[in-house]
Design a protein around this motif. Sequence first.
Motif, PDB file in Angstrom:
ATOM      1  N   ALA A   1       0.658  -1.226  -0.133  1.00  0.00           N
ATOM      2  CA  ALA A   1      -0.047  -0.144  -0.116  1.00  0.00           C
ATOM      3  C   ALA A   1       0.806   1.227  -0.085  1.00  0.00           C
ATOM      4  CB  ALA A   1      -1.022  -0.061   1.095  1.00  0.00           C
ATOM      5  N   ALA A   2       1.804   1.190  -0.994  1.00  0.00           N
ATOM      6  CA  ALA A   2       2.860   2.383  -1.259  1.00  0.00           C
ATOM      7  C   ALA A   2       3.738   2.652   0.204  1.00  0.00           C
ATOM      8  CB  ALA A   2       2.224   3.554  -1.637  1.00  0.00           C
ATOM      9  N   ALA A   3       3.673   2.051   1.184  1.00  0.00           N
ATOM     10  CA  ALA A   3       4.404   2.174   2.360  1.00  0.00           C
ATOM     11  C   ALA A   3       5.464   1.337   2.360  1.00  0.00           C
ATOM     12  CB  ALA A   3       3.767   2.031   3.705  1.00  0.00           C
ATOM     13  N   PRO A   4       6.911   1.964   2.202  1.00  0.00           N
ATOM     14  CA  PRO A   4       8.006   0.836   2.179  1.00  0.00           C
ATOM     15  C   PRO A   4       8.302   0.255   3.480  1.00  0.00           C
ATOM     16  CG  PRO A   4       8.558   3.422   2.447  1.00  0.00           C
ATOM     17  CD  PRO A   4       7.291   3.143   2.058  1.00  0.00           C
ATOM     18  N   ARG A   5       8.675  -0.917   3.398  1.00  0.00           N
ATOM     19  CA  ARG A   5       9.015  -1.709   4.423  1.00  0.00           C
ATOM     20  C   ARG A   5      10.415  -1.787   4.612  1.00  0.00           C
ATOM     21  NH1 ARG A   5       5.491  -5.963   6.550  1.00  0.00           N
ATOM     22  NH2 ARG A   5       3.341  -5.223   6.101  1.00  0.00           N
ATOM     23  N   PHE A   6      10.984  -1.978   5.664  1.00  0.00           N
ATOM     24  CA  PHE A   6      12.693  -1.903   5.973  1.00  0.00           C
ATOM     25  C   PHE A   6      12.723  -3.234   6.727  1.00  0.00           C
ATOM     26  CE2 PHE A   6      14.108   2.156   4.553  1.00  0.00           C
ATOM     27  CZ  PHE A   6      12.825   2.858   4.273  1.00  0.00           C
ATOM     28  N   VAL A   7      13.785  -3.831   6.279  1.00  0.00           N
ATOM     29  CA  VAL A   7      14.683  -4.782   7.111  1.00  0.00           C
ATOM     30  C   VAL A   7      15.629  -3.924   8.104  1.00  0.00           C
ATOM     31  CG1 VAL A   7      16.380  -6.618   6.866  1.00  0.00           C
ATOM     32  CG2 VAL A   7      14.432  -6.396   5.177  1.00  0.00           C
ATOM     33  N   LEU A   8      15.350  -4.487   9.338  1.00  0.00           N
ATOM     34  CA  LEU A   8      16.139  -3.533  10.358  1.00  0.00           C
ATOM     35  C   LEU A   8      16.971  -4.509  11.026  1.00  0.00           C
ATOM     36  CD1 LEU A   8      13.592  -1.163  11.353  1.00  0.00           C
ATOM     37  CD2 LEU A   8      15.454  -0.648   9.825  1.00  0.00           C
ATOM     38  N   VAL A   9      18.465  -4.192  11.268  1.00  0.00           N
ATOM     39  CA  VAL A   9      18.936  -4.688  12.210  1.00  0.00           C
ATOM     40  C   VAL A   9      19.188  -3.974  13.736  1.00  0.00           C
ATOM     41  CG1 VAL A   9      21.846  -5.111  12.445  1.00  0.00           C
ATOM     42  CG2 VAL A   9      20.569  -5.574  10.424  1.00  0.00           C
ATOM     43  N   ASP A  10      18.883  -4.971  14.548  1.00  0.00           N
ATOM     44  CA  ASP A  10      19.102  -4.412  15.902  1.00  0.00           C
ATOM     45  C   ASP A  10      20.324  -4.713  16.682  1.00  0.00           C
ATOM     46  OD1 ASP A  10      18.504  -7.302  16.380  1.00  0.00           O
ATOM     47  OD2 ASP A  10      16.611  -7.093  17.278  1.00  0.00           O
ATOM     48  N   ARG A  11      20.842  -5.558  16.232  1.00  0.00           N
ATOM     49  CA  ARG A  11      22.374  -5.627  16.785  1.00  0.00           C
ATOM     50  C   ARG A  11      23.127  -6.415  15.717  1.00  0.00           C
ATOM     51  NH1 ARG A  11      22.190 -10.782  18.630  1.00  0.00           N
ATOM     52  NH2 ARG A  11      20.098 -11.494  19.289  1.00  0.00           N
ATOM     53  N   ILE A  12      24.570  -6.512  15.808  1.00  0.00           N
ATOM     54  CA  ILE A  12      25.404  -6.747  14.315  1.00  0.00           C
ATOM     55  C   ILE A  12      25.029  -8.414  14.538  1.00  0.00           C
ATOM     56  CG2 ILE A  12      27.637  -7.421  13.890  1.00  0.00           C
ATOM     57  CD1 ILE A  12      28.280  -4.530  14.714  1.00  0.00           C
ATOM     58  N   GLY A  13      24.796  -8.714  13.256  1.00  0.00           N
ATOM     59  CA  GLY A  13      24.496 -10.248  12.879  1.00  0.00           C
ATOM     60  C   GLY A  13      23.229 -10.692  13.112  1.00  0.00           C
ATOM     61  N   HIS A  14      22.229  -9.696  13.278  1.00  0.00           N
ATOM     62  CA  HIS A  14      20.810 -10.217  13.680  1.00  0.00           C
ATOM     63  C   HIS A  14      19.742  -9.273  13.362  1.00  0.00           C
ATOM     64  CE1 HIS A  14      17.344 -10.659  16.465  1.00  0.00           C
ATOM     65  NE2 HIS A  14      17.657 -12.024  16.481  1.00  0.00           N
TER      66      HIS A  14
END
Length: 367
Positions: free
Chosen positions: A327-340
């Motif tokens: 629905a036109a809202a971009p989704r993001f992959v987010l890293v909360d700590r390194i390697g995860h």
Amino acid sequence: VREVQIHPIRHDDPAYSALIGRGILSMALADLEQRYAGRRVFVVTDAHVEAAGHLAALVQDRRVGRYVIEPPGEVSKNMNTVIAILEAMEREKYGRDSVLAALGGGTVGDIGGFVAGIFKRGIPCAQLPTTTVSQADSAVGGKVGVDSALSKNAYGLFRQPARVYVDVTTLATMDERGYRAGLVESVKHALIADEAGFESIEANLEKLLARDEATLEEIAERNLTIKARIVEQDPEEKNLRRVLNYGHTVGHAIESASGFRMLHGESVALGILAAARIAEEIGISDGTAGRRAAAVLRRLGMPEKRPPEVSAAQLAEAMSRDKKSVAAAPRFVLVDRIGHVYRAKDGEYAVPVAPAALAKALEAIRA
Ligand SMILES: NC(=O)c1ccc[n+]([C@@H]2O[C@H](COP(=O)([O-])OP(=O)(O)OC[C@H]3O[C@@H](n4cnc5c(N)ncnc54)[C@H](O)[C@@H]3O)[C@@H](O)[C@H]2O)c1
Ligand SMILES: [Zn+2]
């Protein structure tokens, strides 16, 4: 020679191996001919790879059919090239009992893999990647295809290679800018899935920049293992495979808004900085991962700010057209700590982000 096993990806796929080593191009054809006894090998490459001497290192004095893509690069990644290769194979009387070997960067690999997938209803394809992008990313995973006049990767298949030969010595001839930008995919892999790998990049960055072959072998093995383990679990990108798009939501937008003056890896580096900022803004990261990522990307010589002519409005517009937007809202992959990678309560790896947090992140990378 190191070996990474890639398990069956779909129920009808066989397992395959990626071999990693120095100078292994010179044994690749003999190895292929032994595994596919009686079959003829057809090599697809491009004019830069040939000029750099890698085609000669592969074929030596063998009489094998070949097609040299000219001009090299994205401009040739289209159906005209596919048809030209298919017809060259037919003219030289290649049949169903042939094997295709794609020697080059991601464009050669994507074109060659696609040709192999449709020639006489499909022949095996070996991938022989020669760039930092293709050795880290495109040679395994089975996404193959070409661009249309309207969009990137418009036509293609999911089709796994039969075997992969990563000869790290081929990277010696890459131009410096392309070499460095391609390393961003390795940084991405480490950030999403490999804390020890990230520490190894931090510790060995000078050796990596000097193209030290032992270091390149280690990083190739880490890259291919990470990509394989992810793709095996989610070959068609229903959820987990999306983690490989880390940094790519903003990255793709910057790449296209810059009119492709920024290289893919340079754009993704900015995308990683933006994603790290979003993670901090929405309170899922304490900022450590972002700071360490920024330090490594700086040492690789990646840009820290987007080009002045690329506005936030342009980026928002490009992101709303992103294939992965809902629905036109971009989704993001987010890293909360390194390697995860952070996972939302609904189990999704790609999370919707409020416009205010996105705006702050785009501001943080403004020139
Ligand atoms: N299938 C996938 O999963 C996947 C993943 C990432 C990228 N890709 C695709 O890969 C492409 C980008 O890959 P790339 O950056 O490798 O591009 P590329 O194949 O166009 O290579 C970049 C340039 O380097 C030259 N080159 C290649 N190897 C060389 C060597 N060893 N020495 C000197 N020059 C060399 C090429 O001729 C070209 O001019 C894009 O089309 C992208 O869509 C696909
Ligand atoms: Zn990428």
